[in-house]
Design an enzyme around this catalytic site. Structure first.
Site, PDB file in Angstrom:
ATOM      1  N   SER A 143       0.811  -1.217   0.000  1.00  0.00           N
ATOM      2  CA  SER A 143       0.000   0.000   0.000  1.00  0.00           C
ATOM      3  C   SER A 143       0.845   1.267   0.000  1.00  0.00           C
ATOM      4  CB  SER A 143      -0.870  -0.021   1.261  1.00  0.00           C
ATOM      5  OG  SER A 143      -1.382   1.267   1.527  1.00  0.00           O
ATOM      6  N   GLU A 145       0.174   3.616   1.799  1.00  0.00           N
ATOM      7  CA  GLU A 145       0.267   4.011   3.215  1.00  0.00           C
ATOM      8  C   GLU A 145       1.648   3.704   3.771  1.00  0.00           C
ATOM      9  OE1 GLU A 145      -1.909   5.237   5.907  1.00  0.00           O
ATOM     10  OE2 GLU A 145      -2.712   6.148   4.107  1.00  0.00           O
ATOM     11  N   TYR A 166      -1.695  -0.186  10.761  1.00  0.00           N
ATOM     12  CA  TYR A 166      -1.954  -0.819   9.460  1.00  0.00           C
ATOM     13  C   TYR A 166      -0.730  -0.704   8.560  1.00  0.00           C
ATOM     14  CZ  TYR A 166      -3.617  -1.088   4.610  1.00  0.00           C
ATOM     15  OH  TYR A 166      -3.752  -1.391   3.267  1.00  0.00           O
TER      16      TYR A 166
HETATM   17  P1  NAP Z   1     -11.451  -4.556   1.572  1.00  0.00           P
HETATM   18  O1  NAP Z   1     -12.567  -4.202   0.661  1.00  0.00           O
HETATM   19  O2  NAP Z   1     -11.459  -4.096   2.975  1.00  0.00           O
HETATM   20  O3  NAP Z   1     -11.336  -6.162   1.559  1.00  0.00           O
HETATM   21  C1  NAP Z   1     -10.524  -6.846   2.488  1.00  0.00           C
HETATM   22  C2  NAP Z   1     -10.745  -8.338   2.317  1.00  0.00           C
HETATM   23  O4  NAP Z   1      -9.965  -9.031   3.312  1.00  0.00           O
HETATM   24  C3  NAP Z   1     -12.208  -8.770   2.532  1.00  0.00           C
HETATM   25  O5  NAP Z   1     -12.477  -9.855   1.681  1.00  0.00           O
HETATM   26  C4  NAP Z   1     -12.186  -9.245   3.981  1.00  0.00           C
HETATM   27  O6  NAP Z   1     -13.200 -10.168   4.274  1.00  0.00           O
HETATM   28  C5  NAP Z   1     -10.825  -9.916   3.997  1.00  0.00           C
HETATM   29  N1  NAP Z   1     -10.343 -10.157   5.347  1.00  0.00           N
HETATM   30  C6  NAP Z   1     -10.263  -9.275   6.372  1.00  0.00           C
HETATM   31  N2  NAP Z   1      -9.756  -9.877   7.456  1.00  0.00           N
HETATM   32  C7  NAP Z   1      -9.550 -11.173   7.116  1.00  0.00           C
HETATM   33  C8  NAP Z   1      -9.075 -12.313   7.800  1.00  0.00           C
HETATM   34  N3  NAP Z   1      -8.721 -12.266   9.096  1.00  0.00           N
HETATM   35  N4  NAP Z   1      -8.973 -13.490   7.131  1.00  0.00           N
HETATM   36  C9  NAP Z   1      -9.358 -13.571   5.839  1.00  0.00           C
HETATM   37  N5  NAP Z   1      -9.833 -12.540   5.129  1.00  0.00           N
HETATM   38  C10 NAP Z   1      -9.922 -11.349   5.764  1.00  0.00           C
HETATM   39  O7  NAP Z   1     -10.058  -4.098   0.951  1.00  0.00           O
HETATM   40  P2  NAP Z   1      -9.688  -3.769  -0.591  1.00  0.00           P
HETATM   41  O8  NAP Z   1      -9.863  -2.324  -0.807  1.00  0.00           O
HETATM   42  O9  NAP Z   1     -10.341  -4.760  -1.465  1.00  0.00           O
HETATM   43  O10 NAP Z   1      -8.112  -4.018  -0.548  1.00  0.00           O
HETATM   44  C11 NAP Z   1      -7.557  -5.304  -0.866  1.00  0.00           C
HETATM   45  C12 NAP Z   1      -6.141  -5.375  -0.313  1.00  0.00           C
HETATM   46  O11 NAP Z   1      -5.350  -4.326  -0.894  1.00  0.00           O
HETATM   47  C13 NAP Z   1      -6.024  -5.173   1.184  1.00  0.00           C
HETATM   48  O12 NAP Z   1      -4.945  -5.955   1.641  1.00  0.00           O
HETATM   49  C14 NAP Z   1      -5.703  -3.693   1.343  1.00  0.00           C
HETATM   50  O13 NAP Z   1      -5.022  -3.482   2.557  1.00  0.00           O
HETATM   51  C15 NAP Z   1      -4.816  -3.487   0.127  1.00  0.00           C
HETATM   52  N6  NAP Z   1      -4.797  -2.137  -0.447  1.00  0.00           N
HETATM   53  C16 NAP Z   1      -5.960  -1.507  -0.776  1.00  0.00           C
HETATM   54  C17 NAP Z   1      -5.920  -0.266  -1.382  1.00  0.00           C
HETATM   55  C18 NAP Z   1      -7.181   0.464  -1.775  1.00  0.00           C
HETATM   56  O14 NAP Z   1      -7.104   1.691  -2.005  1.00  0.00           O
HETATM   57  N7  NAP Z   1      -8.323  -0.209  -1.909  1.00  0.00           N
HETATM   58  C19 NAP Z   1      -4.680   0.338  -1.651  1.00  0.00           C
HETATM   59  C20 NAP Z   1      -3.515  -0.341  -1.302  1.00  0.00           C
HETATM   60  C21 NAP Z   1      -3.583  -1.589  -0.722  1.00  0.00           C
HETATM   61  P3  NAP Z   1     -14.689  -9.679   4.750  1.00  0.00           P
HETATM   62  O15 NAP Z   1     -15.405  -9.332   3.463  1.00  0.00           O
HETATM   63  O16 NAP Z   1     -15.223 -10.886   5.419  1.00  0.00           O
HETATM   64  O17 NAP Z   1     -14.498  -8.493   5.641  1.00  0.00           O
HETATM   65  N1  GDD Z   2     -12.372   7.001   6.316  1.00  0.00           N
HETATM   66  C1  GDD Z   2     -12.487   8.337   6.482  1.00  0.00           C
HETATM   67  N2  GDD Z   2     -13.614   8.830   7.054  1.00  0.00           N
HETATM   68  N3  GDD Z   2     -11.474   9.137   6.076  1.00  0.00           N
HETATM   69  C2  GDD Z   2     -11.630  10.475   6.229  1.00  0.00           C
HETATM   70  C3  GDD Z   2     -12.777  11.035   6.791  1.00  0.00           C
HETATM   71  C4  GDD Z   2     -13.817  10.187   7.232  1.00  0.00           C
HETATM   72  O1  GDD Z   2     -14.837  10.606   7.744  1.00  0.00           O
HETATM   73  N4  GDD Z   2     -12.637  12.399   6.783  1.00  0.00           N
HETATM   74  C5  GDD Z   2     -11.440  12.653   6.248  1.00  0.00           C
HETATM   75  N5  GDD Z   2     -10.820  11.506   5.917  1.00  0.00           N
HETATM   76  C6  GDD Z   2      -9.459  11.397   5.354  1.00  0.00           C
HETATM   77  C7  GDD Z   2      -8.545  10.452   6.141  1.00  0.00           C
HETATM   78  O2  GDD Z   2      -8.040  11.116   7.309  1.00  0.00           O
HETATM   79  C8  GDD Z   2      -7.481  10.160   5.082  1.00  0.00           C
HETATM   80  O3  GDD Z   2      -6.501  11.169   5.104  1.00  0.00           O
HETATM   81  C9  GDD Z   2      -8.252  10.233   3.767  1.00  0.00           C
HETATM   82  O4  GDD Z   2      -9.517  10.825   4.063  1.00  0.00           O
HETATM   83  C10 GDD Z   2      -8.492   8.872   3.119  1.00  0.00           C
HETATM   84  O5  GDD Z   2      -9.029   8.011   4.090  1.00  0.00           O
HETATM   85  P1  GDD Z   2      -9.631   6.577   3.689  1.00  0.00           P
HETATM   86  O6  GDD Z   2     -10.602   6.704   2.586  1.00  0.00           O
HETATM   87  O7  GDD Z   2     -10.067   5.899   4.942  1.00  0.00           O
HETATM   88  O8  GDD Z   2      -8.382   5.811   3.016  1.00  0.00           O
HETATM   89  P2  GDD Z   2      -6.854   5.682   3.471  1.00  0.00           P
HETATM   90  O9  GDD Z   2      -6.050   6.511   2.510  1.00  0.00           O
HETATM   91  O10 GDD Z   2      -6.679   5.944   4.916  1.00  0.00           O
HETATM   92  O11 GDD Z   2      -6.576   4.128   3.255  1.00  0.00           O
HETATM   93  C11 GDD Z   2      -7.008   3.490   2.056  1.00  0.00           C
HETATM   94  O12 GDD Z   2      -5.996   3.575   1.083  1.00  0.00           O
HETATM   95  C12 GDD Z   2      -4.765   2.922   1.411  1.00  0.00           C
HETATM   96  C13 GDD Z   2      -3.797   3.152   0.245  1.00  0.00           C
HETATM   97  O13 GDD Z   2      -3.165   4.396   0.408  1.00  0.00           O
HETATM   98  C14 GDD Z   2      -7.320   2.046   2.405  1.00  0.00           C
HETATM   99  O14 GDD Z   2      -7.907   1.414   1.294  1.00  0.00           O
HETATM  100  C15 GDD Z   2      -6.048   1.274   2.779  1.00  0.00           C
HETATM  101  O15 GDD Z   2      -6.364  -0.105   2.935  1.00  0.00           O
HETATM  102  C16 GDD Z   2      -5.039   1.439   1.639  1.00  0.00           C
HETATM  103  O16 GDD Z   2      -3.840   0.758   1.926  1.00  0.00           O
END
Ligand code: NAP
Ligand code: GDD
Length: 357
Positions: A143, A145, A166
């Site tokens: 990520s 992050e 995280y």
């Molecule tokens: P998400 O929608 O939160 O999906 C997470 C998945 O992991 C869900 O299927 C969840 O199952 C499963 N999971 C959670 N805890 C688990 C456990 N203990 N054992 C088995 N499965 C578990 O996340 P996403 O946005 O699809 O992201 C996919 C991956 O990419 C994650 O690793 C995330 O950290 C990473 N990532 C995401 C982003 C982004 O912007 N979306 C960016 C960078 C990296 P449930 O449905 O049962 O909760």
């Molecule tokens: N969730 C959330 N809720 N975020 C908020 C809010 C709120 O009410 N208000 C402001 N934010 C700001 C957060 O402080 C953060 O700076 C930004 O919005 C994005 O927050 P999220 O959408 O929760 O995503 P993230 O960037 O923290 O994390 C997501 O992206 C990562 C990749 O950079 C997740 O998908 C992570 O799993 C992933 O790794």
């Protein structure tokens, strides 16, 4: 449709942890369309958690079904090993995670167990699976992050400076992967993916929280939206484009690590502007600050440099930022319309608790 086959002419098999999540569902669709047999690990829950897979799920009793779901958990090593044996995958995509940054401050130990040690558990299982003669490729969902407080633009050479439990756990998972690649010559790729969103994004992430709420406000179903830090900047792309990059990494001749990003950063405030413009709604009349959504340590500015992925993988995103916002708004406006119709007809539509948003 390209038919991806193993050497014996049968479809290639992929195993996805986190298949029920946003990315897992897009990736499963993508791989099925390429002819893969797809296996996914699903957590047992007291309510259905496979909603995102509804469009591709088929009764396992039917003929020719290429999607199989296995109960398991990334914190349960025995189940992971059993699933590896049953699925016998050629490719593994490790997407399972407690993926909410804010929640990781409340559930730090569990986040570390799932995100860092969970990856290690799976790698240990893969190490033995590989030693038993199976050829397998592994994708790790890293990520942006992990870059945290490092100044933008961030690329593969930017030092990590994680700012949450995280992010620290993802850094540990990253280095486990690098170590297992070097120590055991495993084919492992780390994706360093910047934020990617979609109509399927979880409703507690800021983009979806905004599009859901503004659409409901537009139709008079809600008055206020409580948010945290509006100044944070993120590099937001479309999830469908990003899962293609995961697959591309595993098709290379050598394993490597890649940043995947749009190279364009927007603040939360700018996302509100874009979503408000789609709806012809002035969000400033409705948005209020709530400290509960602030993070003890914030990541202020993410903007990725995906030059390497563009050059080596030939990856290019198709969906632009304005198109991403438009898609999410239109989808959530339709949901709000359905809700309004049901409400008017006298049905009660369940609302999720405010503390979860
Ligand atoms: P998400 O929608 O939160 O999906 C997470 C998945 O992991 C869900 O299927 C969840 O199952 C499963 N999971 C959670 N805890 C688990 C456990 N203990 N054992 C088995 N499965 C578990 O996340 P996403 O946005 O699809 O992201 C996919 C991956 O990419 C994650 O690793 C995330 O950290 C990473 N990532 C995401 C982003 C982004 O912007 N979306 C960016 C960078 C990296 P449930 O449905 O049962 O909760
Ligand atoms: N969730 C959330 N809720 N975020 C908020 C809010 C709120 O009410 N208000 C402001 N934010 C700001 C957060 O402080 C953060 O700076 C930004 O919005 C994005 O927050 P999220 O959408 O929760 O995503 P993230 O960037 O923290 O994390 C997501 O992206 C990562 C990749 O950079 C997740 O998908 C992570 O799993 C992933 O790794």
């Amino acid at each position: 449709m390209i038919q991806e086959q193993s050497s014996n002419g049968r479809p290639r098999r992929a195993l996805i942890t986190g298949i029920t999540g946003q990315d897992g569902s897009f990736l499963a669709e993508f791989l099925l369309a390429k002819g893969y047999e797809v296996h996914g690990i699903v957590r047992r829950a007291s309510t259905f958690n496979t909603e995102r897979l509804d469009s591709i799920y088929a009764d396992p009793h039917s003929k020719g079904v290429r999607l199989s779901l296995h109960y398991g958990d990334i914190t349960d090593g025995a189940a992971l090993r059993r699933t590896l044996g049953a699925a016998a995958p050629h490719e593994i995509y490790n997407l399972a995670a407690q993926s909410h940054v804010r929640v990781s401050f409340d559930q730090s130990e569990y986040t570390a167990d799932a995100v860092a040690t969970g990856t290690l558990r799976l790698l240990e299982a893969v190490r033995d699976y590989s030693a038993a003669g199976h050829s397998v490729r592994f994708y790790q969902a890293g990520s942006s992050e992990m870059f945290g407080a490092a100044a933008p633009p961030q690329n593969e050479h930017t030092p990590f400076y994680p700012r949450s439990p995280y992010a620290v756990s993802k850094v540990a998972a990253h280095w486990y992967c690098v170590n297992y690649r070097e120590a055991y010559k495993l084919f492992i790729c780390n994706g360093l993916l910047f934020n990617h969103e979609s109509e399927r994004r979880g409703e507690t992430f800021v983009t979806r929280k905004i599009t859901r709420a503004l659409a409901r406000i537009k139709l008079g179903l809600q008055e206020k939206l409580y948010l945290g830090n509006l100044n944070a900047r993120r590099d937001w792309g479309y999830a469908g484009d990003y899962v293609e990059a995961m697959w591309m990494m595993l098709q290379q001749s050598e394993p490597d690590d890649f940043v995947i990003a749009m190279g364009e950063s927007h603040s939360v405030r700018e996302f509100l502007d874009a979503a408000g413009a789609c709806l012809e709604l002035d969000w400033k009349n409705h948005v209020h600050e709530d400290p509960r959504y602030f993070r003890p340590t914030e990541v202020d500015f993410l903007c990725g440099d995906a030059t390497k992925a563009r050059a080596k993988l030939g990856w290019a995103p198709k969906v632009t930022f304005p198109e991403l916002v438009r898609r999410m708004v239109e989808h959530d406006l339709e949901l709000a319309r359905q809700e309004k119709t049901l409400t008017r007809a006298g049905h009660r539509v369940a609302q999720r608790g405010a503390s979860q948003r």
